[in-house]
Scaffold this motif. Structure first.
Motif, mmCIF file in Angstrom:
data_model
loop_
_atom_site.group_PDB
_atom_site.id
_atom_site.type_symbol
_atom_site.label_atom_id
_atom_site.label_comp_id
_atom_site.label_asym_id
_atom_site.label_seq_id
_atom_site.Cartn_x
_atom_site.Cartn_y
_atom_site.Cartn_z
ATOM 1 N N ALA A 12 0.829 -1.217 0.000
ATOM 2 C CA ALA A 12 0.000 0.000 0.000
ATOM 3 C C ALA A 12 0.859 1.261 0.000
ATOM 4 O O ALA A 12 0.343 2.377 -0.106
ATOM 5 C CB ALA A 12 -0.948 -0.006 1.193
ATOM 6 N N GLY A 13 2.174 1.094 0.146
ATOM 7 C CA GLY A 13 3.080 2.245 0.110
ATOM 8 C C GLY A 13 3.576 2.677 1.475
ATOM 9 O O GLY A 13 4.249 3.701 1.607
ATOM 10 N N LYS A 14 3.275 1.868 2.489
ATOM 11 C CA LYS A 14 3.630 2.255 3.856
ATOM 12 C C LYS A 14 5.103 2.592 4.041
ATOM 13 O O LYS A 14 5.430 3.644 4.564
ATOM 14 C CB LYS A 14 3.298 1.134 4.857
ATOM 15 N N SER A 15 5.979 1.694 3.593
ATOM 16 C CA SER A 15 7.401 1.910 3.913
ATOM 17 C C SER A 15 7.969 3.106 3.154
ATOM 18 O O SER A 15 8.718 3.899 3.717
ATOM 19 C CB SER A 15 8.225 0.654 3.676
ATOM 20 N N THR A 16 7.580 3.258 1.887
ATOM 21 C CA THR A 16 8.059 4.411 1.108
ATOM 22 C C THR A 16 7.618 5.713 1.775
ATOM 23 O O THR A 16 8.416 6.641 1.961
ATOM 24 C CB THR A 16 7.449 4.363 -0.316
ATOM 25 N N ILE A 28 13.041 8.949 13.613
ATOM 26 C CA ILE A 28 13.377 7.638 13.052
ATOM 27 C C ILE A 28 12.151 6.954 12.455
ATOM 28 O O ILE A 28 11.013 7.289 12.787
ATOM 29 C CB ILE A 28 14.048 6.699 14.081
ATOM 30 N N TYR A 29 12.444 5.988 11.588
ATOM 31 C CA TYR A 29 11.398 5.177 10.965
ATOM 32 C C TYR A 29 11.630 3.736 11.368
ATOM 33 O O TYR A 29 12.718 3.196 11.174
ATOM 34 C CB TYR A 29 11.489 5.329 9.437
ATOM 35 N N LEU A 30 10.630 3.106 11.951
ATOM 36 C CA LEU A 30 10.748 1.684 12.305
ATOM 37 C C LEU A 30 9.814 0.850 11.437
ATOM 38 O O LEU A 30 8.591 1.021 11.459
ATOM 39 C CB LEU A 30 10.416 1.460 13.787
ATOM 40 N N ASP A 31 10.433 -0.052 10.675
ATOM 41 C CA ASP A 31 9.710 -0.973 9.804
ATOM 42 C C ASP A 31 9.484 -2.261 10.595
ATOM 43 O O ASP A 31 10.391 -3.077 10.726
ATOM 44 C CB ASP A 31 10.589 -1.208 8.562
ATOM 45 N N THR A 32 8.287 -2.434 11.145
ATOM 46 C CA THR A 32 8.058 -3.597 12.020
ATOM 47 C C THR A 32 7.932 -4.894 11.218
ATOM 48 O O THR A 32 8.159 -5.971 11.744
ATOM 49 C CB THR A 32 6.799 -3.421 12.899
ATOM 50 N N ASP A 125 5.684 1.625 10.917
ATOM 51 C CA ASP A 125 4.704 1.044 9.997
ATOM 52 C C ASP A 125 4.533 -0.443 10.234
ATOM 53 O O ASP A 125 5.424 -1.108 10.750
ATOM 54 C CB ASP A 125 5.013 1.402 8.538
ATOM 55 N N GLY A 126 3.309 -0.921 9.974
ATOM 56 C CA GLY A 126 3.026 -2.336 10.213
ATOM 57 C C GLY A 126 1.587 -2.676 9.887
ATOM 58 O O GLY A 126 1.020 -2.187 8.900
ATOM 59 N N ARG A 127 0.998 -3.554 10.718
ATOM 60 C CA ARG A 127 -0.383 -3.979 10.508
ATOM 61 C C ARG A 127 -1.270 -3.630 11.703
ATOM 62 O O ARG A 127 -2.467 -3.426 11.550
ATOM 63 C CB ARG A 127 -0.456 -5.503 10.305
ATOM 64 N N ASP A 128 -0.625 -3.627 12.897
ATOM 65 C CA ASP A 128 -1.384 -3.503 14.151
ATOM 66 C C ASP A 128 -0.852 -2.360 15.013
ATOM 67 O O ASP A 128 -1.018 -2.369 16.222
ATOM 68 C CB ASP A 128 -1.255 -4.807 14.945
ATOM 69 N N ILE A 129 -0.166 -1.413 14.397
ATOM 70 C CA ILE A 129 0.471 -0.364 15.211
ATOM 71 C C ILE A 129 -0.601 0.529 15.855
ATOM 72 O O ILE A 129 -0.577 0.768 17.054
ATOM 73 C CB ILE A 129 1.473 0.482 14.375
ATOM 74 N N GLU A 207 1.888 13.061 -3.309
ATOM 75 C CA GLU A 207 0.527 13.428 -2.877
ATOM 76 C C GLU A 207 0.183 12.810 -1.522
ATOM 77 O O GLU A 207 -0.409 13.459 -0.666
ATOM 78 C CB GLU A 207 -0.499 12.981 -3.929
ATOM 79 N N VAL A 208 0.617 11.551 -1.343
ATOM 80 C CA VAL A 208 0.312 10.886 -0.066
ATOM 81 C C VAL A 208 1.086 11.558 1.078
ATOM 82 O O VAL A 208 0.524 11.860 2.135
ATOM 83 C CB VAL A 208 0.643 9.372 -0.122
ATOM 84 N N VAL A 209 2.375 11.823 0.812
ATOM 85 C CA VAL A 209 3.185 12.467 1.862
ATOM 86 C C VAL A 209 2.606 13.843 2.217
ATOM 87 O O VAL A 209 2.473 14.204 3.397
ATOM 88 C CB VAL A 209 4.665 12.610 1.417
ATOM 89 N N ASN A 210 2.209 14.598 1.185
ATOM 90 C CA ASN A 210 1.646 15.932 1.445
ATOM 91 C C ASN A 210 0.346 15.861 2.224
ATOM 92 O O ASN A 210 0.090 16.681 3.103
ATOM 93 C CB ASN A 210 1.416 16.678 0.128
ATOM 94 N N ARG A 211 -0.449 14.862 1.900
ATOM 95 C CA ARG A 211 -1.710 14.700 2.619
ATOM 96 C C ARG A 211 -1.432 14.448 4.114
ATOM 97 O O ARG A 211 -2.025 15.062 5.002
ATOM 98 C CB ARG A 211 -2.468 13.531 1.975
#
Ligand code: DC
Length: 225
Positions: A12-16, A28-32, A125-129, A207-211
């Motif tokens: 869905a674009g979460k990590s980007t 920081i960014y944590l990729d779970t 980012d994840g599924r249940d954060i 667009e997503v980041v700006n939103r």
């Protein structure tokens, strides 16, 4: 300190988005997902069935997962070995979704995730954060996109490293994980009630980041007043 939760299905674009957002905000960014992938890698390497809850429960008791944050994001270590690149295969994708069903595995990972969030401002980012790991996160977003579009995105990404991979394989992997991740009993993939849902199917990354930065900026301004 600020905690931002970004959940949603694979592709869905979460990590980007989370990576760009963390750079913009200087946190920081944590990729779970990488953590569940690392558990899966250990199971596969040790010959443990990735659906055997008891064996996985034993395995994670003393698993040694470390995360180091640098300019380009995070590096993840399993027993002192950098496995950041090894965990990005199709086999490990499916296996990670399977090990993530097991409560003992989740509890162990969540402990580490919560510790990081209590000590740092973080985009996680994840599924249940938003629903389970950080129910009191300052901001929660739920990113979605059509299955076709998500498979397309993941296919272009994976093809760079693995030219033999087919679109059908990637599509099936995502379809399997969608079902598996949303139907598990414990902390399934689900939009938190108070999360803002963004359908990214027809949106560009910018667009997503700006939103998202728009939502965060407006709220912080509102709190300032
Ligand atoms: O985000 P990803 O595709 O790297 O995640 C791999 C798998 O890990 C995903 O299919 C389900 C699991 N996962 C999870 O259950 N909970 C999370 N917070 C993150 C990932």
């Amino acid at each position: 300190m600020i905690n931002i939760a970004i959940d949603g299905p694979a592709g869905a674009g979460k990590s980007t988005i989370a990576k760009l957002l963390s750079k913009k905000l200087g946190i920081i960014y944590l990729d779970t997902g990488a953590m569940y992938r690392t558990v899966a890698l250990k199971a596969v390497k040790s010959g443990i069935d990735t659906k055997d809850a008891d064996a996985l429960g034993e395995m994670v008791k003393d698993i040694n997962i470390e995360i180091k944050f640098d300019q380009d994001g995070q590096r993840i270590f399993l027993d002192n070995e950098d496995v950041t690149d090894q965990i990005r295969t199709k086999e490990i994708s499916i296996a990670s979704s399977d090990v993530a069903v097991v409560p003992a595995v989740r509890l162990k990972m969540v402990e580490l995730q919560r510790r990081i969030a209590s000590q740092n401002s973080v985009v996680m980012d994840g599924r249940d954060i938003g629903t389970y790991v950080l129910p009191n996160a300052d901001f929660k977003f739920f990113l979605t996109a059509s299955l076709e579009e998500r498979a397309n995105r993941r296919f272009s990404e994976m093809r760079e490293k693995n030219p033999d991979i087919t679109f059908e394989e990637v599509y099936k992997d995502i379809e399997y994980r969608d079902k598996n991740d949303s139907s598990r009993q414990f902390a399934p993939l689900k939009k938190a009630e108070d999360a803002i849902e963004i359908d990214t199917t027809k949106m560009t990354i910018d667009e997503v980041v700006n939103r998202i930065t728009g939502v965060i900026g407006n709220e912080l301004l509102r709190q300032d007043r």
